[in-house]
Scaffold this active site. Structure first.
Site, PDB file in Angstrom:
ATOM      1  N   HIS A 224       1.170  -1.538   0.546  1.00 21.39           N
ATOM      2  CA  HIS A 224      -0.062   0.158  -0.113  1.00 21.39           C
ATOM      3  C   HIS A 224       1.330   1.131  -0.106  1.00 21.39           C
ATOM      4  O   HIS A 224       1.735   1.712   0.895  1.00 21.39           O
ATOM      5  CB  HIS A 224      -0.913   0.093   1.383  1.00 21.39           C
ATOM      6  N   ARG A 225       1.055   2.393  -0.989  1.00 23.84           N
ATOM      7  CA  ARG A 225       1.121   3.407  -1.340  1.00 23.84           C
ATOM      8  C   ARG A 225       3.235   2.973  -1.486  1.00 23.84           C
ATOM      9  O   ARG A 225       3.878   3.408  -0.549  1.00 23.84           O
ATOM     10  CB  ARG A 225       0.880   4.395  -0.067  1.00 23.84           C
TER      11      ARG A 225
ATOM     12  N   GLU B  53       0.612  -0.998  -4.895  1.00 25.47           N
ATOM     13  CA  GLU B  53      -0.672   0.481  -5.193  1.00 25.47           C
ATOM     14  C   GLU B  53       0.360   1.955  -4.951  1.00 25.47           C
ATOM     15  O   GLU B  53       0.774   1.974  -3.308  1.00 25.47           O
ATOM     16  CB  GLU B  53      -2.092   0.324  -4.224  1.00 25.47           C
TER      17      GLU B  53
ATOM     18  N   ASP C  80      -0.490   6.208  -4.950  1.00 30.95           N
ATOM     19  CA  ASP C  80      -1.414   6.972  -5.990  1.00 30.95           C
ATOM     20  C   ASP C  80      -1.056   8.400  -6.344  1.00 30.95           C
ATOM     21  O   ASP C  80      -0.010   8.976  -6.074  1.00 30.95           O
ATOM     22  CB  ASP C  80      -2.324   8.281  -5.089  1.00 30.95           C
TER      23      ASP C  80
ATOM     24  N   HIS D  43      -0.865  11.168  -1.718  1.00 30.07           N
ATOM     25  CA  HIS D  43      -1.966  11.058  -1.647  1.00 30.07           C
ATOM     26  C   HIS D  43      -3.350  12.124  -1.041  1.00 30.07           C
ATOM     27  O   HIS D  43      -4.181  11.867  -1.861  1.00 30.07           O
ATOM     28  CB  HIS D  43      -2.055   9.797  -0.497  1.00 30.07           C
TER      29      HIS D  43
ATOM     30  N   GLU E  33      -4.456   3.970  -8.175  1.00 29.24           N
ATOM     31  CA  GLU E  33      -5.564   5.075  -7.662  1.00 29.24           C
ATOM     32  C   GLU E  33      -4.874   6.133  -8.131  1.00 29.24           C
ATOM     33  O   GLU E  33      -4.086   7.047  -8.529  1.00 29.24           O
ATOM     34  CB  GLU E  33      -5.373   4.555  -6.888  1.00 29.24           C
TER      35      GLU E  33
ATOM     36  N   LYS F 268      -6.359   9.509  -7.788  1.00 27.18           N
ATOM     37  CA  LYS F 268      -5.997  10.594  -6.488  1.00 27.18           C
ATOM     38  C   LYS F 268      -6.753  11.461  -6.666  1.00 27.18           C
ATOM     39  O   LYS F 268      -5.986  12.596  -6.681  1.00 27.18           O
ATOM     40  CB  LYS F 268      -5.765  10.748  -5.348  1.00 27.18           C
TER      41      LYS F 268
ATOM     42  N   ASP G 281      -0.154  -2.073   4.453  1.00 30.11           N
ATOM     43  CA  ASP G 281       1.004  -0.932   4.107  1.00 30.11           C
ATOM     44  C   ASP G 281       2.835  -2.190   5.178  1.00 30.11           C
ATOM     45  O   ASP G 281       3.533  -0.836   4.720  1.00 30.11           O
ATOM     46  CB  ASP G 281       0.726  -0.522   5.811  1.00 30.11           C
TER      47      ASP G 281
END
Length: 248
Positions: free
Chosen positions: A14-15, A41, A43, A56, A116, A118, A237
C-alpha cells in the site's frame, strides 16, 4: 467485466510499503519489493500545470516539508520538497516522484501496479486522459496493471478511453448500487475497506465474477475470515506481515 486472469499475487504493498518507508516514494516501492511483494498500490495526483505526481493528500503538510493545497503546487516547487524527512532521518531528502519516475521504477523491479487515480473533483477530464496517455506510452504489460479510483466518473472516462484496461472501483463501505457501477466500467475488481466488508457482500462480489481486493490490513489475523469469504488479495502497509501468503 474483464474475465482474463491478471492478479498473480495475494499481497499488494500500500502506497509502496507505507510502514517501511515514506509512502508513495521510490524508496517505498523498493521497500515493498524487498519485502517480497510483487505488486504495489500508489496514488497519482494532479498538480498545477498538468503535473502528475505520486501523492495521496489534498495538502502537502503531512508527507512533505511543504505547505498548501497539493492541486495548486507547481511541479518545480514539488520537485524541491523533502518527502522523507518526516518519516525518519534515513529518508531525508526523498523526493515526491513524478508518475513517469514511478512507472520506470516499478517496471525495473518487475512489479505489478495498482494505480489509484486520487481525484475528488468533477473535472476528471483534467487528469484521466493524461494518466491514460502516460500509461499507453510508458507502461508495457497490461496484465500487470490495475487502475483504481473512488471517483466513478474518473473510471467511466478511463473505460471510454481504453476499455482494455483492468479497472477497479474503490469503496469504503460497499454501496447498494455496486453492481451497476462495476458493470458501467467493465470492472475487473472491487477494492474495499476490509473492516467494513461483510461475508455476504464478499460472496456476492465473487459470485458476480469480480476479483475482490481489501485494504488496508496490517495484521494477518484481521483478515483471516476474509480469505475464507473469497478475498483475492490484501493491500497492506507492511508486506512482511503477510510473508506466509507470498511463499511460492
Amino acid at each position: 467485466m474483464t474475465t482474463n486472469t491478471v492478479l498473480d499475487t495475494k499481497v499488494m504493498g500500500h502506497r509502496g510499503a507505507a510502514l517501511l518507508a515514506p509512502e508513495n516514494t521510490l524508496s517505498s516501492i523498493r521497500a515493498a519489493a524487498k519485502a517480497g511483494a510483487t505488486w504495489v498500490e500508489i496514488d497519482v495526483y494532479l498538480i498545477a500545470e498538468g503535473g502528475l505526481v505520486i501523492f495521496h493528500d489534498d495538502t502537502l503538510e503531512r508527507c512533505t516539508d511543504g505547505a498548501g493545497e497539493t492541486r495548486l503546487a507547481l511541479p518545480a516547487e514539488v520537485a524541491k520538497l523533502d518527502a522523507g524527512g518526516y518519516f525518519s532521518a534515513e529518508f531525508a531528502g526523498e523526493k515526491v516522484p513524478t508518475l513517469l519516475e514511478a512507472l520506470e521504477c516499478i517496471q525495473s523491479l518487475g512489479l505489478g501496479l495498482n494505480l489509484e487515480i486520487k481525484h475528488d473533483g468533477a473535472d476528471v477530464e483534467n487528469i484521466v486522459p493524461a494518466v491514460m496517455a502516460a500509461l499507453r506510452e510508458h507502461w508495457q504489460d497490461n496484465d500487470k496493471l490495475i487502475i483504481s479510483s473512488f471517483n466513478h466518473s474518473a473510471l467511466l472516462l478511463c473505460y471510454e478511453i481504453a476499455d482494455g484496461r483492468h479497472l477497479a472501483q474503490l469503496y469504503e463501505a460497499i454501496p447498494e448500487n455496486w453492481q451497476t457501477e462495476l458493470a458501467n466500467i467493465g470492472a475487473y475488481s472491487l477494492n474495499c475497506d476490509y473492516s467494513l466488508l461483510t461475508k455476504e457482500q464478499a460472496q456476492a462480489v465473487k459470485a458476480a465474477g469480480y476479483k475482490l481486493l481489501c485494504y488496508t490490513a496490517n495484521d494477518a489475523d484481521s483478515v483471516t475470515d476474509h480469505w475464507d469469504w473469497g478475498m483475492d488479495a490484501v493491500i497492506t502497509d507492511d508486506p512482511n506481515k503477510f510473508a506466509a501468503m507470498m511463499v511460492g
